[in-house]
Write a protein that holds these residues in place. Sequence first.
Motif, PDB file in Angstrom:
ATOM      1  N   GLY A  54      40.695  42.836  37.414  1.00  0.00           N
ATOM      2  CA  GLY A  54      40.831  43.672  36.176  1.00  0.00           C
ATOM      3  C   GLY A  54      42.479  44.208  36.120  1.00  0.00           C
ATOM      4  O   GLY A  54      42.752  45.300  35.299  1.00  0.00           O
ATOM      5  N   GLU A  55      43.186  43.987  36.982  1.00  0.00           N
ATOM      6  CA  GLU A  55      44.517  44.710  37.414  1.00  0.00           C
ATOM      7  C   GLU A  55      45.315  43.807  36.262  1.00  0.00           C
ATOM      8  O   GLU A  55      45.207  42.695  35.993  1.00  0.00           O
ATOM      9  CB  GLU A  55      45.040  44.528  38.623  1.00  0.00           C
ATOM     10  CG  GLU A  55      44.249  45.046  39.513  1.00  0.00           C
ATOM     11  CD  GLU A  55      45.144  45.025  41.286  1.00  0.00           C
ATOM     12  OE1 GLU A  55      46.328  44.626  41.171  1.00  0.00           O
ATOM     13  OE2 GLU A  55      44.332  45.202  42.011  1.00  0.00           O
ATOM     14  N   THR A  56      46.425  44.539  35.836  1.00  0.00           N
ATOM     15  CA  THR A  56      47.569  43.881  35.136  1.00  0.00           C
ATOM     16  C   THR A  56      48.203  43.037  35.925  1.00  0.00           C
ATOM     17  O   THR A  56      49.032  43.544  36.864  1.00  0.00           O
ATOM     18  CB  THR A  56      48.409  45.232  34.486  1.00  0.00           C
ATOM     19  OG1 THR A  56      47.541  45.925  33.740  1.00  0.00           O
ATOM     20  CG2 THR A  56      49.461  44.791  33.503  1.00  0.00           C
ATOM     21  N   PRO A  57      48.679  41.853  35.180  1.00  0.00           N
ATOM     22  CA  PRO A  57      49.589  40.874  35.980  1.00  0.00           C
ATOM     23  C   PRO A  57      50.909  41.598  36.305  1.00  0.00           C
ATOM     24  O   PRO A  57      51.473  42.335  35.469  1.00  0.00           O
ATOM     25  CB  PRO A  57      49.783  39.665  35.163  1.00  0.00           C
ATOM     26  CG  PRO A  57      48.436  40.023  34.203  1.00  0.00           C
ATOM     27  CD  PRO A  57      48.046  41.421  34.080  1.00  0.00           C
ATOM     28  N   ARG A  58      51.560  41.217  37.432  1.00  0.00           N
ATOM     29  CA  ARG A  58      52.765  41.710  37.611  1.00  0.00           C
ATOM     30  C   ARG A  58      53.553  40.747  38.582  1.00  0.00           C
ATOM     31  O   ARG A  58      52.879  39.721  39.305  1.00  0.00           O
ATOM     32  CB  ARG A  58      52.739  43.245  38.249  1.00  0.00           C
ATOM     33  CG  ARG A  58      52.013  42.832  39.605  1.00  0.00           C
ATOM     34  CD  ARG A  58      51.801  44.216  40.542  1.00  0.00           C
ATOM     35  NE  ARG A  58      50.802  44.295  41.396  1.00  0.00           N
ATOM     36  CZ  ARG A  58      51.045  44.704  42.587  1.00  0.00           C
ATOM     37  NH1 ARG A  58      51.851  45.530  42.743  1.00  0.00           N
ATOM     38  NH2 ARG A  58      49.809  44.576  43.585  1.00  0.00           N
ATOM     39  N   PRO A  59      54.815  40.713  38.324  1.00  0.00           N
ATOM     40  CA  PRO A  59      55.632  39.584  38.891  1.00  0.00           C
ATOM     41  C   PRO A  59      55.538  39.952  40.739  1.00  0.00           C
ATOM     42  O   PRO A  59      55.449  41.178  41.015  1.00  0.00           O
ATOM     43  CB  PRO A  59      57.003  39.662  38.636  1.00  0.00           C
ATOM     44  CG  PRO A  59      57.223  41.148  37.888  1.00  0.00           C
ATOM     45  CD  PRO A  59      55.834  41.411  37.364  1.00  0.00           C
ATOM     46  N   PRO A  60      55.577  39.093  41.458  1.00  0.00           N
ATOM     47  CA  PRO A  60      55.773  39.328  42.965  1.00  0.00           C
ATOM     48  C   PRO A  60      57.070  40.210  43.206  1.00  0.00           C
ATOM     49  O   PRO A  60      58.096  40.193  42.511  1.00  0.00           O
ATOM     50  CB  PRO A  60      55.822  37.988  43.697  1.00  0.00           C
ATOM     51  CG  PRO A  60      56.300  37.099  42.451  1.00  0.00           C
ATOM     52  CD  PRO A  60      55.765  37.616  41.063  1.00  0.00           C
ATOM     53  N   LEU A  61      56.670  40.777  44.321  1.00  0.00           N
ATOM     54  CA  LEU A  61      57.836  41.969  44.808  1.00  0.00           C
ATOM     55  C   LEU A  61      59.099  40.971  45.407  1.00  0.00           C
ATOM     56  O   LEU A  61      58.778  40.085  46.197  1.00  0.00           O
ATOM     57  CB  LEU A  61      57.420  42.699  46.037  1.00  0.00           C
ATOM     58  CG  LEU A  61      58.196  43.617  46.594  1.00  0.00           C
ATOM     59  CD1 LEU A  61      58.893  44.676  45.748  1.00  0.00           C
ATOM     60  CD2 LEU A  61      57.387  44.266  47.745  1.00  0.00           C
ATOM     61  N   ARG A  62      60.228  41.281  45.065  1.00  0.00           N
ATOM     62  CA  ARG A  62      61.348  40.298  45.563  1.00  0.00           C
ATOM     63  C   ARG A  62      62.193  41.363  46.104  1.00  0.00           C
ATOM     64  O   ARG A  62      62.646  42.509  45.371  1.00  0.00           O
ATOM     65  CB  ARG A  62      61.937  39.588  44.358  1.00  0.00           C
ATOM     66  CG  ARG A  62      61.103  38.237  44.199  1.00  0.00           C
ATOM     67  CD  ARG A  62      61.988  37.224  43.213  1.00  0.00           C
ATOM     68  NE  ARG A  62      61.209  36.076  43.150  1.00  0.00           N
ATOM     69  CZ  ARG A  62      61.473  34.948  42.529  1.00  0.00           C
ATOM     70  NH1 ARG A  62      62.715  35.023  41.852  1.00  0.00           N
ATOM     71  NH2 ARG A  62      60.716  33.938  42.464  1.00  0.00           N
TER      72      ARG A  62
ATOM     73  N   TYR B  70      48.930  31.052  48.166  1.00  0.00           N
ATOM     74  CA  TYR B  70      49.115  32.612  47.796  1.00  0.00           C
ATOM     75  C   TYR B  70      49.961  32.959  46.638  1.00  0.00           C
ATOM     76  O   TYR B  70      49.473  33.681  46.038  1.00  0.00           O
ATOM     77  CB  TYR B  70      50.139  32.759  49.271  1.00  0.00           C
ATOM     78  CG  TYR B  70      50.550  34.395  49.357  1.00  0.00           C
ATOM     79  CD1 TYR B  70      49.648  35.108  49.895  1.00  0.00           C
ATOM     80  CD2 TYR B  70      51.667  34.961  48.643  1.00  0.00           C
ATOM     81  CE1 TYR B  70      49.928  36.577  49.988  1.00  0.00           C
ATOM     82  CE2 TYR B  70      51.846  36.221  48.555  1.00  0.00           C
ATOM     83  CZ  TYR B  70      51.209  37.091  49.301  1.00  0.00           C
ATOM     84  OH  TYR B  70      51.257  38.285  49.328  1.00  0.00           O
ATOM     85  N   GLN B  71      50.779  31.998  46.059  1.00  0.00           N
ATOM     86  CA  GLN B  71      51.390  32.246  44.884  1.00  0.00           C
ATOM     87  C   GLN B  71      50.468  32.180  43.643  1.00  0.00           C
ATOM     88  O   GLN B  71      50.745  32.773  42.619  1.00  0.00           O
ATOM     89  CB  GLN B  71      52.591  31.138  44.538  1.00  0.00           C
ATOM     90  CG  GLN B  71      53.800  31.426  45.757  1.00  0.00           C
ATOM     91  CD  GLN B  71      54.535  32.539  45.503  1.00  0.00           C
ATOM     92  OE1 GLN B  71      54.038  33.814  45.757  1.00  0.00           O
ATOM     93  NE2 GLN B  71      55.575  32.764  45.094  1.00  0.00           N
ATOM     94  N   LEU B  72      49.449  31.361  43.888  1.00  0.00           N
ATOM     95  CA  LEU B  72      48.433  31.220  42.697  1.00  0.00           C
ATOM     96  C   LEU B  72      47.197  31.903  42.991  1.00  0.00           C
ATOM     97  O   LEU B  72      46.705  32.393  41.983  1.00  0.00           O
ATOM     98  CB  LEU B  72      48.183  29.783  42.758  1.00  0.00           C
ATOM     99  CG  LEU B  72      49.172  28.560  42.405  1.00  0.00           C
ATOM    100  CD1 LEU B  72      48.759  27.332  42.499  1.00  0.00           C
ATOM    101  CD2 LEU B  72      49.760  28.875  41.175  1.00  0.00           C
TER     102      LEU B  72
END
Length: 100
Positions: A13-21, A1-3
Amino acid sequence: YQLVQPTLRRLAGETPRPPLRVRARASHDFKVPADRIDFQRGILSTAADGSLSVSSTGSQGSGVFSSLSRGNCFVVLDPAWGPVAAGDWVLVEPFNEVLQ
């Protein structure tokens, strides 16, 4: 999931973003490894007062499929933050923020 999820987003094509915390209260004590950040499967729910609470899915072994199917989040446990007792705030990463 995390990878996989971040990789699929990049391929789309989405911009990378950190996971919601989000912050949630621990429903019980969590064992925190002394040597690494640990992501334990948890069950995120809304408490009677409207705040978020999280409990463990139980055994965290990779072969415990019931734990995989019951969980809806990762509980982020960092040894730098110290031990986690019931009632403490912890960081939680919901598995799918769209469905929350």
